[in-house]
Design an enzyme around this catalytic site. Structure first.
Site: not given
Length: 286
Positions: A115-117, A119
């Site tokens: 979901a997040c590149g 983090c």
């Protein structure tokens, strides 16, 4: 090499109809550990496939490499299942001798989710790595009609999405001709972009001047950052951008487009790159 889809028995429930059991197809999500010269650098959740492109694109976005020559070899290693078979979930990248990895990157052991590149970053300031490339200018202003056609053209190429409904996609298009240069799918929107940038890197195409990056979801800060690192001047999304994405796009001189659907889109930054001149009445009626 690696599974892209998986089948599972599910129960479908509809109002007023008895539940039914059937087989369903899911998009596979598995970890990929990226090693640099044997040392763990990052772990990302991804859809297996195009893993080398993913790793190289990620290294471009992190400012580690800018050309294919910076990567000497990429090989799967370690990582076995209960039966001793290779899971293809550990990829070791051997960098050229002249490539220096900043100590801060070596030490952080970055985890990434689908979901997040970004983090695990310590701060926004550490994310805004200065790109080796300027985004440049377009050969000519890009035609609005060409831009409006890109979401449907990208959707037509989403073969795995057709089976699962669970993957994001990123497509790279020529800003003048509209030619599709590359398209990649992944459970993570940032992974799909890294795969496209990795492909471009292996093809010696960086910087990606005079191109449009079309994505299937929203335009987040991390996607603008990846576009900037690859020298992409136009980023178009079918959904909304975040405020930080718009701020970064404005700073990096990237034309950021959101809500590109059907016959409309919203240009948030650097609208001068878009030619929205209405077609003559005679042309529209023909």
């Amino acid at each position: 090499m690696g599974r892209i889809t998986s089948r599972r028995r599910v129960t479908r429930i509809r109002r007023g109809i008895a539940p039914t059991a059937r087989a369903d197809v899911l998009a596979v999500e598995e970890p990929l550990e990226i090693r640099l010269d044997g040392d763990r650098f990052a772990v990302t959740m991804r859809t297996p496939g195009n893993d080398v492109e993913l790793a190289i694109g990620f290294l471009v976005s992190e400012g580690v490499v800018t050309t294919a020559d910076a990567v000497m070899t990429a090989r799967y290693c370690a990582g076995t299942d209960d039966d001793g078979a290779n899971t293809y979930n550990v990829l070791d990248i051997a960098l050229a001798p002249d490539v220096t990895i900043p100590v801060t990157l070596r030490a952080r052991d970055l985890p990434i989710t689908s979901a997040c590149g970004v983090c695990g970053k310590d701060s926004i300031e550490s994310v805004t790595t200065r790109s080796a490339f300027d985004v440049g200018t377009l050969t000519t202003p890009i035609d609005a009609e060409l831009l409006l056609a890109l979401p449907d053209r990208l959707r037509d190429e989403q073969k795995v999405f057709d089976k699962t409904g669970g993957l994001h996609a990123a497509g790279l298009f020529d800003a003048t001709t509209g030619e599709l240069l590359a398209v990649r799918e992944d459970v993570g929107r940032h992974n799909a972009v890294d795969k496209v940038v990795g492909w471009a890197t292996t093809q010696q195409r960086l910087p990606l001047h005079n191109t449009v990056l079309q994505v299937s979801g929203r335009a987040s800060f991390e996607l603008v950052q990846k576009a900037a690192m690859a020298g992409i001047p136009v980023l178009s999304a079918v959904s909304a951008p975040s405020s930080l994405a718009a701020e970064l796009a404005d700073e990096r001189r990237i034309t950021l487009i959101g809500f590109s659907r059907g016959d409309s889109m919203v240009v948030y930054t650097h609208a001068d790159r878009v030619d929205a001149t209405p077609a003559p009445l005679s042309a529209r009626s023909s």
